[in-house]
Motif scaffolding. Sequence first.
Motif, PDB file in Angstrom:
ATOM      1  N   ALA A 194      51.358  88.276   2.347  1.00 26.69           N
ATOM      2  CA  ALA A 194      52.071  89.435   1.800  1.00 26.69           C
ATOM      3  C   ALA A 194      53.518  89.486   2.255  1.00 26.69           C
ATOM      4  O   ALA A 194      54.402  89.875   1.476  1.00 26.69           O
ATOM      5  CB  ALA A 194      51.351  90.721   2.191  1.00 26.69           C
ATOM      6  N   GLU A 195      53.787  89.094   3.484  1.00 26.00           N
ATOM      7  CA  GLU A 195      55.163  89.170   3.989  1.00 26.00           C
ATOM      8  C   GLU A 195      55.977  87.917   3.684  1.00 26.00           C
ATOM      9  O   GLU A 195      57.139  87.820   4.086  1.00 26.00           O
ATOM     10  CB  GLU A 195      55.158  89.437   5.492  1.00 26.00           C
ATOM     11  N   GLY A 196      55.378  86.954   2.980  1.00 23.44           N
ATOM     12  CA  GLY A 196      56.114  85.766   2.588  1.00 23.44           C
ATOM     13  C   GLY A 196      56.220  84.704   3.661  1.00 23.44           C
ATOM     14  O   GLY A 196      57.044  83.793   3.551  1.00 23.44           O
ATOM     15  N   ALA A 197      55.379  84.772   4.684  1.00 24.59           N
ATOM     16  CA  ALA A 197      55.410  83.763   5.743  1.00 24.59           C
ATOM     17  C   ALA A 197      54.635  82.508   5.353  1.00 24.59           C
ATOM     18  O   ALA A 197      54.927  81.418   5.853  1.00 24.59           O
ATOM     19  CB  ALA A 197      54.847  84.331   7.043  1.00 24.59           C
ATOM     20  N   VAL A 198      53.609  82.662   4.501  1.00 28.47           N
ATOM     21  CA  VAL A 198      52.866  81.525   3.981  1.00 28.47           C
ATOM     22  C   VAL A 198      52.722  81.686   2.474  1.00 28.47           C
ATOM     23  O   VAL A 198      52.891  82.780   1.925  1.00 28.47           O
ATOM     24  CB  VAL A 198      51.473  81.376   4.645  1.00 28.47           C
TER      25      VAL A 198
END
Length: 275
Positions: free
Chosen positions: A211-215
């Motif tokens: 969700a936070e764009g880390a993966v």
Amino acid sequence: MNEARTPLIDCDAAAALIEPLTELVIRAGDAILAVNRSAMKVDGKSDGSPVTEADLAADRVIAEGLARLAPRVSSLSEERVHLATPPYKESFFLIDPLDGTKEFVAGRREFTVNLAIVSHGTPLLGIVGAPALGLIWRGIVGRGAERLTLRDGAAPLIEPIHTRPCPPRGKPWTVAVSRSHGDRRTEAFIAARAGAVRAELGSAVKFGRVAEGAVDIYPRLSSTCEWDVAAGHAVVTAAGGKITDSKGAALHFGLGAEDFIVPEFIAWGDPSAEC
């Protein structure tokens, strides 16, 4: 509970509930952290998974809180599944009081409290709290998602979050994988993406990182349970991603699947990605 008396929770009603529900997740996390892991009793369920006094303490906090906040809304918790009366056709709370019990027992920090509101079989609101990390991911589908960083003695730092696009052609995918669970189908899926970089994570933290764009992606092509998935499903969707099965079909919750099993899912950061 009589289904006719169960109110339908829409986006506006979910928005009115998200702050008190977040506070409830924080309190459940505090109850987990208060348990002495080195001295606690660990029991086994019929499916072989562990349950501890921390699971039960968090469940009590959530059950009591929901009874005060929304007494007419049904709830389904992993720790009270014997009380379930499916199908849940309108709205209900779907809860995993301690997701990642194996991580918790092992002394790791990647365990979560998962709380979702599901309406008409689809997660609408999700809150994933990681108390040992001091993080909460939350969102309402259609209203966006955010990450809260908890700070002692100060208000949480709240940041909007969004999933990220697929990597450009030739660039590696970053794939969230379970530290405690693996299966051949998931490994084959990852292997089909040349150069994929594995990010080993525990519990529903994996949904938060998508969700936070880390993966980029979180595949789980073996069975799990609805309470493991629903809150993360809502958070990822609210953040701009999507959750499907391996054929691209939507998932459904609370409608009577045997033992509330989710046979498989893929959490995609980029909703335009293809299987």
